[in-house]
Each structure stands twice: as C-alpha cells, then as structure tokens.
Design an enzyme around this catalytic site. Sequence first.
Site, short mmCIF file in Angstrom:
data_model
loop_
_atom_site.label_atom_id
_atom_site.label_comp_id
_atom_site.label_asym_id
_atom_site.label_seq_id
_atom_site.Cartn_x
_atom_site.Cartn_y
_atom_site.Cartn_z
N ALA A 84 17.55 8.71 3.46
CA ALA A 84 16.63 9.70 2.87
C ALA A 84 15.23 9.35 3.33
O ALA A 84 14.94 8.20 3.69
CB ALA A 84 16.75 9.66 1.35
N GLY B 105 21.10 7.16 2.81
CA GLY B 105 21.63 8.53 2.84
C GLY B 105 22.46 8.84 4.07
O GLY B 105 23.29 9.75 4.04
N GLU C 169 25.78 7.50 3.25
CA GLU C 169 26.29 8.35 2.16
C GLU C 169 26.79 9.70 2.69
O GLU C 169 27.83 10.19 2.25
CB GLU C 169 25.19 8.54 1.11
CG GLU C 169 24.91 7.24 0.34
CD GLU C 169 23.65 7.31 -0.51
OE1 GLU C 169 22.59 7.69 0.01
OE2 GLU C 169 23.73 6.97 -1.71
N GLU D 167 18.99 0.39 -0.22
CA GLU D 167 18.12 0.91 -1.28
C GLU D 167 17.53 -0.15 -2.19
O GLU D 167 16.36 -0.05 -2.58
CB GLU D 167 18.88 1.95 -2.12
CG GLU D 167 19.09 3.28 -1.41
CD GLU D 167 20.35 3.32 -0.58
OE1 GLU D 167 20.97 2.25 -0.35
OE2 GLU D 167 20.71 4.42 -0.12
#
Length: 264
Positions: free
Chosen positions: A64, A109, A112, A132
Amino acid sequence: MGEFILYEADGAVATITINRPKALNALNSQVLDELDATLDAVDLDIVRCLILTGAGDKSFVAGADIGEMSTLTKAEGEAFGKKGNDVFRKLETFPIPVIAAINGFALGGGCEISMSCDIRICSDNAVFGQPEVGLGITPGFGGTQRLARTVGVGMAKQMIYSARNIKADEAYRIGLVNAVYTAEELMPAAKKLADTIAKNAPIAVRNCKKAINDGLQVDMDKAIVIEEQLFGDCFETEDQKAGMGNFLEKDKEKKLKVVPFKNC
Ligand code: CAA
C-alpha cells in the site's frame, strides 16, 4: 482502464497489469479504485481466466502507498483498509480463476493481493513479506487472515511479527507460490496455465472455485452440501453434455466446444 491499470483481453484470457512502476506499483486509492472498475468491466461472457501482474521487471506490488497512509487518522486508516479489502475480496470471489504472476516485490499489500488470487506463480527475483509492523501498523489488506490460511498459522505469525522478507525459493518451500520461473518464463507460463484453464468447461471451473472458496468457510457437513449443489448445477448445461458426449462418442480430442459463457 485509467492511469494505473492496464487491461488486455486475448480471447478467453485477460491480463490486468498494475501500472505504477515509478512507485514500484504501490497501491494508492486511485489504483484501488481503478482496479475495482476494471474488474467490473471484465466481459465474463468471454473471459474465462484472469492474470494479474505488475508493470516493469522489478516489482509486482510493493505494498500500500506509504505516503498516502502516513497522515491518516484512525477512522481514515480503517476506511483505507476497507477500500483495499473490498477490492481484494472482489478479486477473491471473482467468478473466474485469477492467476497472480508475481514478477518482483510482493510486499505488504502486494503479498496480500497475491493471496486474494486463486493461484500464485512467481519469478526467481520475487520477494515476499509483510513489513507492516516495521512501519507501526498491522497488515491491513487481509494479510493477518489470508497468510495464516495459506501457509499455516505458525509461519504466518513468524513472517508478520518479524517483518522479514523471504525470497522466491522460500516462498515456494512454504507453499506461498506454486512454482518459480525465470523472469522471461513467468508470463508465458502464466498464459499457458490460463489457456489450460480456459479450455475446460467454464461453468464447471466457476463452480469449482465457488465450491472450494465457500466450502472452506463452513464445517464439512455444510461444505459437502455446497459441493452437491454446485455439482448438480453443472447438469443439463452444454458443458456437461459436450464433455460427457465427447467421452461416450470416444472423441479422441475430448475438447470442449469453446462457446461464449452466456450460451453454455
Ligand atoms: N509506497 C509508496 N511508495 C513506494 C512504496 C510504497 N509501498 N514502495 C516503493 N515506493 C516508491 C519509493 O518511495 C521510491 O519512490 P521515489 O523514487 O519517488 O523515491 C520508488 O518507489 C522506488 O523505491 P526505492 O527507491 O525504495 O527502491 P529500492 O529498490 O531501493 O527498494 C523496496 C525497493 C525494498 C521494495 C522499497 O521500496 C520498500 O521497502 N518499499 C516499501 C515496502 C513496504 O513496506 N510495503 C508495505 C507497505 S504497508 C502495507 O502494504 C499495508 C497494508 O497491508 C495495507
């Protein structure tokens, strides 16, 4: 399909490329919105398998967008998580199979989104991880849930708590990817696999995806009922008539007619 998503349909196989190479294909709100719109626009009467990859030769998706996240409030952070989760869930429950062709960094992300796909294959320069906690947040686009379901609880906890990245060979060893190819071989391999899937009976393939996904969410008694219903649903279709007809007529090719999904 917008500034950051490329969409290319080639018969029954379509490729979605996340195209923000200057930021290693990091997912900001715009990328997520465009990906959502692209999925909505896939012609499911024709396309039978999707490939998801990243632009450039270095990164699949580097996570992200950290710049965008850096100033979010708690409420905005939660909303950003929901935005990603909604798109990833759309991908996970997309009616047709999605192959992630992971051509480099798959961090945060990026790891993910690959886990929202049905099948993951990667290039030998791929790097996976959930960094993260090093950034002061939890994985927020499904990582705490899908990593444990994909590689097991112990390995998922180790990767997430340590924020340690792993290379392609380790990702293969722990079952995070199904196969590792050279960078040159990756897309041809993804296309070959997608073509193989697309040649099979489309209703049956869709029903298999739904049976596996939905069945994993419930206990075995309920899961086999899901299978029974989706098995039954295949009967009386052109797929089933052609597939079984070929066998009974001893058609050596045993190929299914490639008919548009709506005519099946
Ligand atoms: N967000 C925003 N920009 C990113 C980015 C990200 N996740 N990852 C890379 N970029 C940008 C860099 O800022 C840089 O931009 P500039 O050229 O404008 O400075 C550009 O992409 C190239 O990156 P680097 O110069 O850092 O390239 P590198 O080869 O030296 O390193 C890397 C590559 C190891 C992937 C490094 O970029 C990196 O560590 N990126 C962050 C990875 C990460 O932590 N991802 C998880 C994000 S959190 C998340 O995803 C939360 C969630 O679950 C929803």
